[in-house]
Design an enzyme around this catalytic site. Sequence first.
Site, PDB file in Angstrom:
ATOM      1  N   HIS A 132       0.837  -1.207   0.000  1.00  0.00           N
ATOM      2  CA  HIS A 132       0.000   0.000   0.000  1.00  0.00           C
ATOM      3  C   HIS A 132       0.871   1.256   0.000  1.00  0.00           C
ATOM      4  O   HIS A 132       0.660   2.177  -0.789  1.00  0.00           O
ATOM      5  CB  HIS A 132      -0.931   0.004   1.216  1.00  0.00           C
ATOM      6  N   GLU A 200      -8.483  -2.787   6.506  1.00  0.00           N
ATOM      7  CA  GLU A 200      -7.495  -2.916   7.590  1.00  0.00           C
ATOM      8  C   GLU A 200      -7.976  -3.929   8.630  1.00  0.00           C
ATOM      9  O   GLU A 200      -9.154  -4.280   8.690  1.00  0.00           O
ATOM     10  CB  GLU A 200      -7.289  -1.560   8.303  1.00  0.00           C
ATOM     11  N   ARG A 234     -10.065  11.122  -0.274  1.00  0.00           N
ATOM     12  CA  ARG A 234      -8.739  11.307  -0.883  1.00  0.00           C
ATOM     13  C   ARG A 234      -8.491  12.742  -1.321  1.00  0.00           C
ATOM     14  O   ARG A 234      -7.366  13.236  -1.241  1.00  0.00           O
ATOM     15  CB  ARG A 234      -8.595  10.392  -2.108  1.00  0.00           C
ATOM     16  N   GLN A 237      -7.910  14.963   1.703  1.00  0.00           N
ATOM     17  CA  GLN A 237      -6.575  14.661   2.222  1.00  0.00           C
ATOM     18  C   GLN A 237      -5.470  15.296   1.379  1.00  0.00           C
ATOM     19  O   GLN A 237      -4.492  15.836   1.924  1.00  0.00           O
ATOM     20  CB  GLN A 237      -6.373  13.143   2.296  1.00  0.00           C
ATOM     21  N   GLU A 360      -5.909   2.459  -4.984  1.00  0.00           N
ATOM     22  CA  GLU A 360      -4.936   1.567  -5.604  1.00  0.00           C
ATOM     23  C   GLU A 360      -5.565   0.722  -6.719  1.00  0.00           C
ATOM     24  O   GLU A 360      -4.976   0.542  -7.777  1.00  0.00           O
ATOM     25  CB  GLU A 360      -4.333   0.637  -4.552  1.00  0.00           C
TER      26      GLU A 360
END
Lengths: 418, 418
Positions: A132, A200, A234, A237, A360
């Site tokens: 990652h 996660e 995203r 961020q 990803e």
Amino acid sequence: MPLMKSWVESANAPDTDFPLNNLPCGVFSVGEAEPRCGVAIGEMIVDVAGLEEDGVISLSEIPVFDLPFWNELMELGPEAWAAFRARMTQLLAEGAEEQAKVLPHLYRQADALMHLPFAVSEYTDFYAGKNHAYNVGCMFRGPENALPPNWLHLPIGYNGRASSVVVSGTDVRRPLGQLKPPQAELPYFGPCKRFDFELEMGAVVGTPSEGMVSVAEADDMIFGYVLLNDWSARDIQAWEYQPLGPFQAKATATTISPWVVMKAALEAFRVSTPEREKDLLPYLREPGPMLYDIELEVGLAPEGKAETVITRTNYREMYYSAAQQLAHHTTSGCPMNAGDLLGSGTISGATKESRGSLLELSWGGKEPVTLDTGESRSFLEDGDTLTLRGAAKGDGYRIGFGACSGKILPAPPNPYES
Amino acid sequence: MPLMKSWVESANAPDTDFPLNNLPCGVFSVGEAEPRCGVAIGEMIVDVAGLEEDGVISLSEIPVFDLPFWNELMELGPEAWAAFRARMTQLLAEGAEEQAKVLPHLYRQADALMHLPFAVSEYTDFYAGKNHAYNVGCMFRGPENALPPNWLHLPIGYNGRASSVVVSGTDVRRPLGQLKPPQAELPYFGPCKRFDFELEMGAVVGTPSEGMVSVAEADDMIFGYVLLNDWSARDIQAWEYQPLGPFQAKATATTISPWVVMKAALEAFRVSTPEREKDLLPYLREPGPMLYDIELEVGLAPEGKAETVITRTNYREMYYSAAQQLAHHTTSGCPMNAGDLLGSGTISGATKESRGSLLELSWGGKEPVTLDTGESRSFLEDGDTLTLRGAAKGDGYRIGFGACSGKILPAPPNPYES
């Protein structure tokens, strides 16, 4: 260890997440009743608060299950955890003599609403999956500078927001935020356009600490593990994160599975972290295997449509274990408490099909993922339901966590729309 | 507003931090007694838990001061805060009829030990002082790139560690950590060599929120303010902070003043944030003055020696107010809770003598600060006691916070020393 048989028939099915070997910890309610601590067994839940009230289980001089959180058992430490598991195993095993004492406290999972299994004291998220970190680094900094210089020397982590942790099944509202597209001169305020998940595992700290602990001591402090989805904006961020890290991009919600699988249930599945590419400093070296072989997958279902599994990976892909992360977390003298939650970091495998985020999987939106329905996704859309699943697979049984699921609701009205 | 006179004589002295106009909230204990909520008045403390037990104050149908934390009053909201202040003012004013009801609940501050005034739910630290951001940026990135591109558009913040917040008077142990000097090829594990303070104010959230709030609503949610020293391990931070921000460098301790000054006590001292250098988006615009004119200073005393005041500045130097920070904090939908603590960011003035950290005062260690004792300091040394003081200054009185102090102890033994 083979399947341990229970008199609760559904716990002996090979495909249940909850055989007698598991006994995970959750908080449930049925109808109008208050939430209570319970343990999953097959298709049922055992009301352990009820068992304690009846005197069938007794772990301490004062009640442990009087609050709808597992924190009180966590604080009692590893001996109490072992005593609890031993007693529950005795009560639920095939041929148990005290079956009649348990029967009044059995509820069907299908009738239960699940709540947060523990009071989250503080939440820390790590960045400890190498694939990652490499993938994200490639997209943002190019392959030569993909891994930050410190990455192979310490488990990078940042503090998240405990108040935003929710249990599986909670809807997640697309956030508003301050955004600046790369070409725009000025930022604007509006709904996130690149809303994503992160696959996660979460480690739950049981015993508190003050001062620095070793990796072995850290492993002893961990009560159990959950599935964890660190929802990520995203685009928010990208604009906010320099120089002090992610903030509002990660504060909308973090969803955890309804069941905490105790570390003891995962013992048979311990594996070592991958070979070190650079020697670790002694304080981070592991005295034994501290990762777990847990198969993981993520499903995405557009509103009203069938789910497509968009990734399959394994917890053993992590470069750092939760015990290493927790030991590093204490180096500064930072006190740790029962109910502290440590996110592993996104778990991506080496192949495209095993990546743990849409960022990803779609390579920053350049290669949208095609779903079985024919639709495609670069990031999450309103109405999508995203579900994490995971299980350690033994000889004729599996140790599962239950689904870790959330549906994306549209952004709230923007009071500042121009 | 002039000085309000009290029958507690020491509260009428012009140099006390605690006139009747102030009435700050703390938690104290005397001798072997359990900690209790109290209000400072002159050199005394009024035991408000005792007043509540006696029925002299009554704010709710259930007790508000039965726990040694102010969180329960905070949760009741602004009307209860106002009612509490009105009642305390009535009880303590010169000529008060009910003086005899208060007298049994008065203690001398000199006899009291102070504790954390509230249970810290979560701790967020901001980076909202422009001079500090510019100074630090100059040192690390040069003057052209000193301010990050987002800095003038949003209050940059990161989540800190609530478990590390301590009350003034708590010793602070120099941390161990992973360090890599710039010229070294590999990191090592050892004691921090660049341990520093950061002069900040902390805003304490009172009323909880879910979903986004405006700046005006955020201001209403704030219960009060504390002095805050965000101890910082500069060398640990330099190696760990890319790309996800400070972590262990900020987790050793954050010291707050023993007294929370309620917002109402600071009303007379409201000032506007400085002129905007770039227009803010509407969600961050302030409907009125939301900073405060609070004079601040920091003293450094080497072990057994006299203190030197090493900096003097003012809270009004901040570019963003706590209300703006809190509004920004909620944009993602992040739930806020009573007891959330928001650090302002380091408060540095424009001149060298008004910088809020040793990193800035000594310009990264290149220009050590000379103390009155003849010694010099680039960073903190073992045995140093660092004390923050602050007060808003009115007509013949001051609204103070009490000292916010901590002594540096040597690092713990390094179990991994080679």
